[in-house]
Scaffold this motif. Structure first.
Motif, PDB file in Angstrom:
ATOM      1  N   ALA A  88       0.986  -1.892   0.184  1.00 39.84           N
ATOM      2  CA  ALA A  88      -0.029   0.044   0.738  1.00 39.84           C
ATOM      3  C   ALA A  88       1.013   1.298  -0.154  1.00 39.84           C
ATOM      4  N   HIS A  89       2.039   1.654  -0.739  1.00 38.11           N
ATOM      5  CA  HIS A  89       2.354   2.690  -1.596  1.00 38.11           C
ATOM      6  C   HIS A  89       1.529   3.504  -2.195  1.00 38.11           C
ATOM      7  N   LEU A  90       1.326   4.672  -1.826  1.00 42.40           N
ATOM      8  CA  LEU A  90       0.464   5.718  -2.973  1.00 42.40           C
ATOM      9  C   LEU A  90       1.322   6.331  -4.004  1.00 42.40           C
ATOM     10  N   THR A  91       1.721   5.699  -5.186  1.00 51.35           N
ATOM     11  CA  THR A  91       2.602   6.600  -5.566  1.00 51.35           C
ATOM     12  C   THR A  91       2.451   6.978  -7.153  1.00 51.35           C
ATOM     13  N   GLU A  92       3.011   8.402  -7.616  1.00 56.32           N
ATOM     14  CA  GLU A  92       2.427   8.273  -9.205  1.00 56.32           C
ATOM     15  C   GLU A  92       3.094   8.054  -9.753  1.00 56.32           C
ATOM     16  N   VAL A  93       4.395   7.708  -9.485  1.00 56.60           N
ATOM     17  CA  VAL A  93       5.381   7.111  -9.798  1.00 56.60           C
ATOM     18  C   VAL A  93       5.323   5.542 -10.268  1.00 56.60           C
ATOM     19  N   VAL A  94       5.266   4.941 -11.350  1.00 56.92           N
ATOM     20  CA  VAL A  94       4.687   3.796 -11.471  1.00 56.92           C
ATOM     21  C   VAL A  94       6.121   2.970 -10.817  1.00 56.92           C
ATOM     22  N   ASP A  95       5.975   1.187 -11.905  1.00 59.97           N
ATOM     23  CA  ASP A  95       6.680  -0.282 -11.592  1.00 59.97           C
ATOM     24  C   ASP A  95       8.151   0.211 -13.095  1.00 59.97           C
ATOM     25  N   ALA A  96       7.040   0.900 -14.248  1.00 59.45           N
ATOM     26  CA  ALA A  96       8.228   0.567 -15.209  1.00 59.45           C
ATOM     27  C   ALA A  96       8.967   1.493 -14.935  1.00 59.45           C
ATOM     28  N   SER A  97      10.249   1.806 -15.189  1.00 57.46           N
ATOM     29  CA  SER A  97      11.173   3.306 -15.639  1.00 57.46           C
ATOM     30  C   SER A  97      10.237   4.225 -16.346  1.00 57.46           C
ATOM     31  N   GLN A 190       3.340  12.122  -2.634  1.00 54.32           N
ATOM     32  CA  GLN A 190       2.836  10.226  -2.874  1.00 54.32           C
ATOM     33  C   GLN A 190       2.477   9.844  -1.611  1.00 54.32           C
ATOM     34  N   ALA A 191       2.127   9.102  -0.910  1.00 56.18           N
ATOM     35  CA  ALA A 191       1.163   8.968   0.276  1.00 56.18           C
ATOM     36  C   ALA A 191       1.049   7.649   0.062  1.00 56.18           C
ATOM     37  N   ARG A 192       0.773   7.438   1.119  1.00 60.67           N
ATOM     38  CA  ARG A 192       0.452   6.146   1.966  1.00 60.67           C
ATOM     39  C   ARG A 192      -1.256   6.037   2.817  1.00 60.67           C
ATOM     40  N   THR A 372       2.331  -1.098  -8.238  1.00 60.56           N
ATOM     41  CA  THR A 372       1.051  -0.050  -8.223  1.00 60.56           C
ATOM     42  C   THR A 372       0.113  -0.203  -8.616  1.00 60.56           C
ATOM     43  N   GLY A 373      -0.581  -1.193  -8.414  1.00 61.62           N
ATOM     44  CA  GLY A 373      -1.873  -1.649  -8.357  1.00 61.62           C
ATOM     45  C   GLY A 373      -2.873  -0.692  -7.122  1.00 61.62           C
ATOM     46  N   MET A 374      -2.696  -0.307  -5.574  1.00 63.93           N
ATOM     47  CA  MET A 374      -3.779   0.921  -5.247  1.00 63.93           C
ATOM     48  C   MET A 374      -3.621   1.449  -6.318  1.00 63.93           C
ATOM     49  N   THR A 375      -3.532   2.598  -6.661  1.00 60.76           N
ATOM     50  CA  THR A 375      -3.362   3.708  -8.091  1.00 60.76           C
ATOM     51  C   THR A 375      -3.970   2.994  -9.130  1.00 60.76           C
ATOM     52  N   PHE A 376      -3.311   2.036  -9.685  1.00 56.76           N
ATOM     53  CA  PHE A 376      -3.983   1.582 -10.777  1.00 56.76           C
ATOM     54  C   PHE A 376      -5.328   1.280 -10.862  1.00 56.76           C
ATOM     55  N   GLY A 377      -5.507   0.072  -9.854  1.00 52.99           N
ATOM     56  CA  GLY A 377      -6.989  -0.851  -9.462  1.00 52.99           C
ATOM     57  C   GLY A 377      -8.038   0.557  -9.030  1.00 52.99           C
ATOM     58  N   THR A 378      -7.685   1.786  -8.800  1.00 46.25           N
ATOM     59  CA  THR A 378      -8.334   3.046  -8.513  1.00 46.25           C
ATOM     60  C   THR A 378      -9.090   2.984 -10.170  1.00 46.25           C
ATOM     61  N   LEU A 379      -7.835   3.341 -10.970  1.00 45.61           N
ATOM     62  CA  LEU A 379      -7.921   4.080 -12.359  1.00 45.61           C
ATOM     63  C   LEU A 379      -9.044   2.953 -12.453  1.00 45.61           C
TER      64      LEU A 379
END
Ligand SMILES: Cc1cc2nc3c(=O)[nH]c(=O)nc-3n(C[C@H](O)[C@H](O)[C@H](O)COP(=O)(O)OP(=O)(O)OC[C@H]3O[C@@H](n4cnc5c(N)ncnc54)[C@H](O)[C@@H]3O)c2cc1C
Ligand code: FES
Length: 533
Positions: A88-97, A190-192, A372-379
């Motif tokens: 549950a890290h909430l990041t704007e940055v995604v896993d792919a570079s 970013q957030a948690r 990054t599925g917390m943000t992408f799941g929400t998206l």
């Protein structure tokens, strides 16, 4: 560029503490959820949502708020899929570079992807505020760090890409970690949060007014049409639209070829001294990720990493031990309170697949979120609910679930998805791991040769033998034993089964066949069935 730190490995601080004997997630252990009924009988709603993780529950919330009736069908318990085993890290940055994003989607595409990720983080923040949710949501910086000079070039290049994309980022040596760091990119804002504390109020508002949440209700088949029909355990749900929010889609072919499945491992540790307040992830491959989490009256250090392809690691316990060594070499770890592992689904081109499912008119999907599925799941919930409601969504095209990125995808396709045909054939030629059931010790699971046929055999703590047909019910690869989780995992598309053969993770929807004493299941050697999308 900052002065490089030494590349000498850190040494352990004394003997690391012991690992807990079994796996248990901090998020599930620290929250109590009510039970929801099973589906009993047929039902009609506007939208059927299959899967009650962050994707399904957010979509149900958005659709109900827009006046639709929904039925959420969950095969097991709500918020206990991968969402219950996240960090549950909430990041704007995604896993792919950032460089990968630019090379696959261009600068405008990469900028849009980050804006979408930022919008979903803001969507979570808005729910927290509008509904007064107490889940420890707070903003904090994220650090992509290189521990030694080996990672410096990576950090420098990510920083340059972040600058090009206009992100709020700086290159720094000032990283609030208690061990030497060569350099980091610091991303602001970013957030948690505690994901299950966040989801509970959303979940409780779903049932009522013609909407429902069902647990222990597995969807067995989805027929696209006007209307669609979802055949599930307990009844048939008729719906104008269907969302597959199952993490791994139930599809047999098209999307599966664009996804790869990894297990990732996590420890929640009590440490002496303060836990740094930030999100941290390093340049190692596989990478490590760190954050703090308050539980009752203490803050635990949550450390993740040691990923490997699902079903392709014989000694999964060793991954937990390696993670503990990593943590104990860098922090004064006093005790490990929780340990758990779960699956990450990597998309072939770096971005998730969201929107209408391939060859479907009314079936939607969200998958391939990586770490990054917390943000992408929400998206996924934001994009698919807009499509279902007939609204424009500015990101629908970029994340289109039917897209093919010919160049980027083709190269990776070979390296990632070679797994299915290769496993399918190699599995059948492979020698069993034991010739006799007598070779199985208590707590061990192996593929054993019985009367010329392979059997997935496990001996439980009471000495009782559990014998299963090892042929995965999705597309017939052979399962492998996972000793840390005591499960049978499929190396092809990530399905998992318990030691009695029950499905733990899809895409499989059918349990493994049980082999009764004195008989062995037959193992067809014909090629995989022509898949039905
Ligand atoms: C160790 C680890 C750490 C992570 N850390 C982070 C992080 O720090 N930040 C971040 O953003 N992301 C992180 N992720 C990724 C993130 O947790 C997931 O991408 C996200 O939780 C997926 O949510 P979901 O709703 O799509 O899937 P899930 O939560 O898995 O929900 C899907 C649900 O569908 C149900 N289901 C499946 N098949 C059927 C069926 N046939 N019928 C009915 N129900 C079905 C399942 O039982 C499950 O409950 C991490 C993942 C892992 C494994
Ligand atoms: S998950 Fe697809 S063959 Fe097992």
């Amino acid at each position: 560029m900052p002065v490089p730190a030494t590349s000498k490995p850190l040494s352990r601080r004394g003997r690391p503490p012991r690992l807990p004997s079994s796996t248990r997630s901090l998020w599930i252990a620290s929250t109590r959820y009510p039970r929801f009924p099973r589906l009993r009988g047929d039902l009609e709603v506007d939208v059927a949502i299959i899967g009650a993780g962050i994707t399904g529950l957010t979509a149900a919330t958005l659709l109900k708020a827009a006046g639709k009736t929904v039925a959420v069908l969950e095969a097991q318990r709500v918020a206990e899929g991968v969402t219950g085993y996240t960090t549950a890290h909430l990041t704007e940055v995604v896993d792919a570079s950032l460089r990968t994003l630019i090379s696959h989607f261009g600068e405008d595409g990469a900028r849009d992807a980050l804006a979408a990720s930022r919008a979903s983080l803001d969507r979570i923040a808005a729910f927290v505020q509008e509904r007064g949710i107490e889940c420890g949501f707070h903003r904090l910086p994220g650090f992509y760090f290189a521990e030694t000079e080996d990672g410096l070039e990576d950090v420098q290049k990510e920083y340059e890409a972040a600058e090009r994309l206009g992100m709020k980022a700086v290159l720094t040596e000032d990283v609030p970690l208690p061990f030497p760091v060569a350099a980091a990119v610091r991303f602001e804002d970013q957030a948690r949060f505690h994901v299950r504390q966040y989801l509970l109020p959303l979940l409780l508002a779903i049932p009522g007014g013609g909407s429902h949440v069902f647990e222990d209700t597995r969807a067995l088949d989805v027929e696209d049409g006007s209307p669609c029909q979802v055949k599930a355990e307990g009844g048939v749900v008729t719906a104008r639209e269907v969302l597959l929010a199952t993490h791994v889609p139930l599809n047999k072919l098209f999307l599966q070829t664009k996804l790869a499945h990894f297990r990732s491992y996590v420890l929640a540790c009590r440490i002496d001294g303060p836990v740094p307040d930030g999100l941290f992830w390093d340049t190692a491959d596989p990478y490590h990720y760190l954050r703090g989490q308050e539980v009752e009256d203490e803050t635990l250090l949550v450390v993740g990493g040691e990923d490997h392809k699902t079903g392709q690691e014989e000694d999964t316990e060793a991954r937990f031990r390696a993670l503990l060594e990593y943590a104990a070499a860098r922090f004064p770890v006093r005790a490990v309170r929780y340990r758990w592992s779960a699956q990450v689904v990597e998309p072939v081109d770096g971005l998730p697949f969201l929107g209408r499912n391939s060859l479907s008119a009314h079936v939607y999907v969200g998958t391939g979120y990586s770490g990054t599925g917390m943000t992408f799941g929400t998206l996924a919930a934001m994009v698919t609910s807009d499509l279902i409601l007939g609204r424009d969504n500015r990101w629908a095209r970029l994340f289109d679930a039917t897209r093919v990125k010919p160049r980027a995808a083709a190269r990776q396709f070979v390296s990632e998805n070679v797994d299915f045909p290769a496993h399918f054939l190699a599995d059948r030629l492979k020698k069993a791991e034991a010739d006799s059931l007598r070779e199985l010790a208590v707590g061990q699971g192996k593929l054993v040769e019985v009367e010329g046929k392979k059997v997935a055999a496990y001996r439980d703590e009471d000495g009782t033998l559990h014998a299963l047909d090892p042929v995965c019910t999705h597309m017939r690869c052979l399962v492998e034993f996972n000793d840390a989780e005591k499960s049978w995992d499929c190396p092809c598309h990530g399905s998992r089964f318990d030691t009695d053969g029950k499905v733990l993770n899809g895409p499989a929807v059918k349990d493994l066949g049980i082999i009764e004493q004195g008989g062995a299941a037959s193992h067809p050697l014909e090629p995989p069935l022509a898949p039905r999308e």
